[in-house]
Design an enzyme around this catalytic site. Structure first.
Site, PDB file in Angstrom:
ATOM      1  N   THR A  13       5.253   3.699   1.438  1.00  0.00           N
ATOM      2  CA  THR A  13       5.233   2.915   0.196  1.00  0.00           C
ATOM      3  C   THR A  13       5.739   3.722  -0.993  1.00  0.00           C
ATOM      4  O   THR A  13       6.651   3.289  -1.716  1.00  0.00           O
ATOM      5  CB  THR A  13       3.771   2.465  -0.080  1.00  0.00           C
ATOM      6  OG1 THR A  13       3.275   1.831   1.087  1.00  0.00           O
ATOM      7  CG2 THR A  13       3.685   1.530  -1.264  1.00  0.00           C
ATOM      8  N   VAL A  14       5.157   4.889  -1.241  1.00  0.00           N
ATOM      9  CA  VAL A  14       5.481   5.644  -2.464  1.00  0.00           C
ATOM     10  C   VAL A  14       6.872   6.269  -2.372  1.00  0.00           C
ATOM     11  O   VAL A  14       7.667   6.194  -3.327  1.00  0.00           O
ATOM     12  CB  VAL A  14       4.405   6.727  -2.749  1.00  0.00           C
ATOM     13  CG1 VAL A  14       4.752   7.502  -4.008  1.00  0.00           C
ATOM     14  CG2 VAL A  14       3.024   6.100  -2.865  1.00  0.00           C
ATOM     15  N   LYS A  45       7.279  10.071  10.913  1.00  0.00           N
ATOM     16  CA  LYS A  45       6.603  10.177  12.212  1.00  0.00           C
ATOM     17  C   LYS A  45       7.453   9.491  13.274  1.00  0.00           C
ATOM     18  O   LYS A  45       7.661  10.009  14.347  1.00  0.00           O
ATOM     19  CB  LYS A  45       5.256   9.458  12.088  1.00  0.00           C
ATOM     20  CG  LYS A  45       4.073  10.249  12.575  1.00  0.00           C
ATOM     21  CD  LYS A  45       2.920   9.316  12.768  1.00  0.00           C
ATOM     22  CE  LYS A  45       1.742   9.723  11.958  1.00  0.00           C
ATOM     23  NZ  LYS A  45       0.635   8.835  11.943  1.00  0.00           N
ATOM     24  N   GLU A 129       0.999  14.256 -10.734  1.00  0.00           N
ATOM     25  CA  GLU A 129       0.715  13.155 -11.658  1.00  0.00           C
ATOM     26  C   GLU A 129       0.323  11.872 -10.924  1.00  0.00           C
ATOM     27  O   GLU A 129      -0.564  11.133 -11.364  1.00  0.00           O
ATOM     28  CB  GLU A 129       1.965  12.886 -12.527  1.00  0.00           C
ATOM     29  CG  GLU A 129       1.808  11.778 -13.541  1.00  0.00           C
ATOM     30  CD  GLU A 129       0.733  12.058 -14.578  1.00  0.00           C
ATOM     31  OE1 GLU A 129       0.940  12.928 -15.420  1.00  0.00           O
ATOM     32  OE2 GLU A 129      -0.329  11.398 -14.534  1.00  0.00           O
ATOM     33  N   GLY A 134      -1.895   6.088 -10.299  1.00  0.00           N
ATOM     34  CA  GLY A 134      -0.552   5.601  -9.939  1.00  0.00           C
ATOM     35  C   GLY A 134       0.464   5.862 -11.035  1.00  0.00           C
ATOM     36  O   GLY A 134       0.809   7.009 -11.313  1.00  0.00           O
ATOM     37  N   ILE A 136       0.185   5.476 -14.245  1.00  0.00           N
ATOM     38  CA  ILE A 136      -0.348   5.851 -15.572  1.00  0.00           C
ATOM     39  C   ILE A 136      -0.206   7.374 -15.758  1.00  0.00           C
ATOM     40  O   ILE A 136      -0.710   8.133 -14.940  1.00  0.00           O
ATOM     41  CB  ILE A 136      -1.848   5.468 -15.702  1.00  0.00           C
ATOM     42  CG1 ILE A 136      -2.055   3.979 -15.429  1.00  0.00           C
ATOM     43  CG2 ILE A 136      -2.390   5.855 -17.062  1.00  0.00           C
ATOM     44  CD1 ILE A 136      -3.524   3.560 -15.371  1.00  0.00           C
ATOM     45  N   LYS A 205     -10.410  11.236  -7.448  1.00  0.00           N
ATOM     46  CA  LYS A 205      -9.611  11.159  -8.676  1.00  0.00           C
ATOM     47  C   LYS A 205     -10.359  11.711  -9.888  1.00  0.00           C
ATOM     48  O   LYS A 205      -9.769  12.407 -10.718  1.00  0.00           O
ATOM     49  CB  LYS A 205      -9.183   9.706  -8.909  1.00  0.00           C
ATOM     50  CG  LYS A 205      -8.184   9.214  -7.849  1.00  0.00           C
ATOM     51  CD  LYS A 205      -7.981   7.705  -7.941  1.00  0.00           C
ATOM     52  CE  LYS A 205      -6.932   7.218  -6.959  1.00  0.00           C
ATOM     53  NZ  LYS A 205      -6.874   5.742  -6.889  1.00  0.00           N
ATOM     54  N   GLY A 302       0.991   1.223  -5.950  1.00  0.00           N
ATOM     55  CA  GLY A 302       2.204   0.445  -5.709  1.00  0.00           C
ATOM     56  C   GLY A 302       3.429   1.338  -5.639  1.00  0.00           C
ATOM     57  O   GLY A 302       3.453   2.442  -6.179  1.00  0.00           O
TER      58      GLY A 302
HETATM   59  P1  NDP Z   1       2.330   5.342   3.710  1.00  0.00           P
HETATM   60  O1  NDP Z   1       1.301   5.226   4.776  1.00  0.00           O
HETATM   61  O2  NDP Z   1       2.976   4.106   3.234  1.00  0.00           O
HETATM   62  O3  NDP Z   1       3.492   6.313   4.219  1.00  0.00           O
HETATM   63  C1  NDP Z   1       3.242   7.526   4.851  1.00  0.00           C
HETATM   64  C2  NDP Z   1       4.563   8.096   5.371  1.00  0.00           C
HETATM   65  O4  NDP Z   1       4.318   9.382   5.875  1.00  0.00           O
HETATM   66  C3  NDP Z   1       5.199   7.290   6.485  1.00  0.00           C
HETATM   67  O5  NDP Z   1       6.588   7.243   6.314  1.00  0.00           O
HETATM   68  C4  NDP Z   1       4.855   8.072   7.753  1.00  0.00           C
HETATM   69  O6  NDP Z   1       5.896   8.040   8.751  1.00  0.00           O
HETATM   70  C5  NDP Z   1       4.786   9.489   7.222  1.00  0.00           C
HETATM   71  N1  NDP Z   1       3.812  10.319   7.920  1.00  0.00           N
HETATM   72  C6  NDP Z   1       2.472  10.189   7.943  1.00  0.00           C
HETATM   73  N2  NDP Z   1       1.904  11.169   8.658  1.00  0.00           N
HETATM   74  C7  NDP Z   1       2.913  11.936   9.108  1.00  0.00           C
HETATM   75  C8  NDP Z   1       2.985  13.093   9.923  1.00  0.00           C
HETATM   76  N3  NDP Z   1       1.898  13.678  10.418  1.00  0.00           N
HETATM   77  N4  NDP Z   1       4.200  13.610  10.191  1.00  0.00           N
HETATM   78  C9  NDP Z   1       5.334  13.022   9.711  1.00  0.00           C
HETATM   79  N5  NDP Z   1       5.314  11.928   8.933  1.00  0.00           N
HETATM   80  C10 NDP Z   1       4.120  11.390   8.643  1.00  0.00           C
HETATM   81  O7  NDP Z   1       1.673   6.156   2.512  1.00  0.00           O
HETATM   82  P2  NDP Z   1       1.812   5.894   0.954  1.00  0.00           P
HETATM   83  O8  NDP Z   1       3.230   5.975   0.559  1.00  0.00           O
HETATM   84  O9  NDP Z   1       1.037   4.683   0.585  1.00  0.00           O
HETATM   85  O10 NDP Z   1       0.975   7.129   0.348  1.00  0.00           O
HETATM   86  C11 NDP Z   1       1.509   8.437   0.279  1.00  0.00           C
HETATM   87  C12 NDP Z   1       0.599   9.300  -0.583  1.00  0.00           C
HETATM   88  O11 NDP Z   1       0.547   8.757  -1.897  1.00  0.00           O
HETATM   89  C13 NDP Z   1      -0.857   9.369  -0.122  1.00  0.00           C
HETATM   90  O12 NDP Z   1      -1.370  10.654  -0.387  1.00  0.00           O
HETATM   91  C14 NDP Z   1      -1.562   8.334  -0.994  1.00  0.00           C
HETATM   92  O13 NDP Z   1      -2.937   8.611  -1.187  1.00  0.00           O
HETATM   93  C15 NDP Z   1      -0.798   8.528  -2.307  1.00  0.00           C
HETATM   94  N6  NDP Z   1      -0.826   7.386  -3.192  1.00  0.00           N
HETATM   95  C16 NDP Z   1      -0.435   6.154  -2.723  1.00  0.00           C
HETATM   96  C17 NDP Z   1      -0.395   5.091  -3.579  1.00  0.00           C
HETATM   97  C18 NDP Z   1       0.064   3.748  -3.126  1.00  0.00           C
HETATM   98  O14 NDP Z   1       0.156   2.840  -3.966  1.00  0.00           O
HETATM   99  N7  NDP Z   1       0.400   3.551  -1.860  1.00  0.00           N
HETATM  100  C19 NDP Z   1      -0.812   5.232  -4.995  1.00  0.00           C
HETATM  101  C20 NDP Z   1      -1.163   6.576  -5.392  1.00  0.00           C
HETATM  102  C21 NDP Z   1      -1.183   7.599  -4.493  1.00  0.00           C
HETATM  103  P3  NDP Z   1       6.346   6.694   9.505  1.00  0.00           P
HETATM  104  O15 NDP Z   1       6.953   5.813   8.442  1.00  0.00           O
HETATM  105  O16 NDP Z   1       7.343   7.121  10.493  1.00  0.00           O
HETATM  106  O17 NDP Z   1       5.093   6.114  10.087  1.00  0.00           O
HETATM  107  N1  HSE Z   2      -6.539   2.917  -2.713  1.00  0.00           N
HETATM  108  C1  HSE Z   2      -6.133   3.252  -4.039  1.00  0.00           C
HETATM  109  C2  HSE Z   2      -6.627   2.171  -5.006  1.00  0.00           C
HETATM  110  C3  HSE Z   2      -4.613   3.372  -4.099  1.00  0.00           C
HETATM  111  O1  HSE Z   2      -7.071   1.101  -4.574  1.00  0.00           O
HETATM  112  O2  HSE Z   2      -6.602   2.403  -6.216  1.00  0.00           O
HETATM  113  C4  HSE Z   2      -4.072   4.393  -4.997  1.00  0.00           C
HETATM  114  O3  HSE Z   2      -4.698   5.604  -5.076  1.00  0.00           O
END
Ligand code: NDP
Ligand code: HSE
Length: 424
Positions: A13-14, A45, A129, A134, A136, A205, A302
């Site tokens: 996602t991010v 992965k 950050e 997110g 902010i 957080k 998001g």
């Molecule tokens: P996702 O689950 O959407 O994506 C994780 C990605 O990492 C995937 O592409 C996955 O690969 C890859 N991955 C996971 N584990 C491994 C591994 N062991 N080896 C190689 N690749 C790996 O995560 P998000 O983007 O949602 O979140 C990323 C970070 O951002 C987290 O720390 C989360 O807490 C933080 N965050 C997320 C927010 C959000 O809105 N989603 C908001 C704020 C912070 P594959 O695609 O092949 O499965």
């Molecule tokens: N699970 C978190 C939330 C996503 O609901 O705010 C971002 O850290």
């Protein structure tokens, strides 16, 4: 024009949001840093998975060390989440003198101090950050824009999932379980929502925010936490009638040489700015000794909002803006206390017979608990009735002592809820 090569760990996602912004705001970014950001390698992965972003197939790898040991990569962006293997990857990246940007609050709340020191020793930057709020810019606001302030108080709605659930219960009358399902359907809550609804995510957080605001490393284990799983529709209705909204608050206060931290559901006055923060939105309310009260509001999660925060860290590294390092964080500058000296809402289910209110009130009196208000409603069909008390400020231990005695009364069916009432 010179290039900056990025290695990205993860393409979920991010990371997808980050890549999209680099594409659609490229002119603006290049104008700002006078360098081209190039995505050199991306760790995933599952290499066969279809991606929403358009990168050449040979950009992807399943070997993290193709990125971590790559001499041409200057900045590594960790977006895989979780503690392991992210911890090992970041350590090795810092030791290889790569700057690191991460959004990983769980990792930072657990190993942040060590990683910051490692960055400092290696003369590189660790930036995070996106780990709180997110999109902010709360970390930059605390460390840069308001760096001339001593902070007294931080109170935040910093978990979007729980705020969505509570808003749906308040505004649309949903039961807790229905609201969780709706949050899952919309992609806010995960299949296992426990990290959000039990308060862990908010605790990570507030540990990060309070560490930087108070210059003291705060551990998640220092933070008493309570999630929203016990909040019922009845509590939401009472809160509304009494002029409040229930919110999951993460708070940190400093006075004299003490810091008190907490993650808990709380009654927030309906005319307070935090009460107006609805659904998946986040907000952080800060009180500094120079700036006074300030509130930052926006999307706490998001793809694009979080990608925007990650990109801002990358830009900051490229522009080489200064940032304080872990050595200025003091391990035991303040004493961490847990008094919870607050007003409390307490809801009982009692047998509807003479003398019940007086018996309960006398135990409160014995424990120095002064009452602000009492609400007794019509009885339920089965000769029981709800009885609601709002106390004046008192330490939580007095409440617990009183409730221990009251729970033995045969006229008390259950102590249904105890919720902090914040009057700010
Ligand atoms: P996702 O689950 O959407 O994506 C994780 C990605 O990492 C995937 O592409 C996955 O690969 C890859 N991955 C996971 N584990 C491994 C591994 N062991 N080896 C190689 N690749 C790996 O995560 P998000 O983007 O949602 O979140 C990323 C970070 O951002 C987290 O720390 C989360 O807490 C933080 N965050 C997320 C927010 C959000 O809105 N989603 C908001 C704020 C912070 P594959 O695609 O092949 O499965
Ligand atoms: N699970 C978190 C939330 C996503 O609901 O705010 C971002 O850290």
């Amino acid at each position: 024009m010179k290039s900056i090569n990025l290695g990205i760990l993860g393409m979920g996602t991010v990371a997808s949001g980050l890549i999209s912004i680099i594409e659609f705001n490229n002119t603006k970014i290049v104008g700002n840093i006078d360098k081209q950001l190039v995505i050199s390698k991306v760790l995933v992965k599952d290499i066969s998975k279809k991606r929403s972003v358009n990168l050449p197939a040979d950009t992807y790898t399943t070997d993290a060390y193709e990125i971590i040991n790559n001499k041409d990569i200057q900045i590594i962006v960790e977006l895989i989440g979780g503690i392991n293997p992210a911890y090992e990857y970041i350590r090795n990246a810092l030791n290889n003198k790569k700057h690191v940007v991460t959004a990983n609050k769980a990792l930072l709340a657990t190993h942040g101090e060590e990683l910051e020191q490692l960055a400092h020793i290696n003369g590189v930057r660790l930036m995070y950050e996106a780990s709180v709020g997110g999109g902010i810019p709360i970390i930059n606001t605390i460390t840069e824009n308001l760096s001339a302030n001593e902070f007294e108080h931080i109170a935040g709605i910093i978990n979007g999932t729980t705020n969505y659930i509570l808003t749906q219960m308040t505004e649309n009358g949903l039961e807790y379980e229905q609201a969780v399902k709706e949050a899952q359907r919309l992609g806010f809550a995960e299949a296992d929502p426990s990290s959000d609804v039990d308060g862990d995510d908010a605790a990570y957080k507030i540990a990060i925010l309070s560490s930087i605001a108070f210059d003291q490393r705060i551990s998640v284990s220092d933070i008493p936490k309570e999630g929203i799983t016990k909040i019922s529709k009845e509590d939401i209705i009472y809160a509304k009638e009494l002029g409040y909204n229930i919110k999951l608050l993460a708070s940190a206060s400093k006075s004299n040489n003490e810091i008190e931290l907490r993650v808990h559901p709380a009654f927030v006055p309906s005319d307070h700015p935090l009460s107006t923060v609805k659904n998946e939105f986040n907000a952080v309310f800060l009180k500094g000794n120079a700036v006074g009260e300030i509130m930052l509001y926006g999307k706490g999660a998001g793809s694009l909002p979080t990608g925007s925060a990650v990109l801002n860290d990358i830009v900051s590294i490229v522009k080489n803006e200064s940032r304080k390092y872990a050595e200025s964080i003091n391990a035991d500058k303040y004493k961490i206390v847990n008094r919870a000296y607050k007003k409390y809402y307490i809801r009982f289910e009692v047998i509807d017979k003479p003398g019940v209110l007086a018996r309960i009130a006398s135990v409160f009196g014995k424990n120095n608990i002064s009452l602000d208000s009492v609400v007794q409603r019509q009885k339920n069909g089965n000769n029981t009735a709800p009885l609601v008390f709002i106390t004046h400020d008192i330490e939580r231990k007095n409440i617990d002592n009183a409730l221990k005695e009251i729970s033995n009364f045969d006229c008390v069916i259950q102590i249904a809820s105890i919720i902090v009432v914040e009057d700010f």
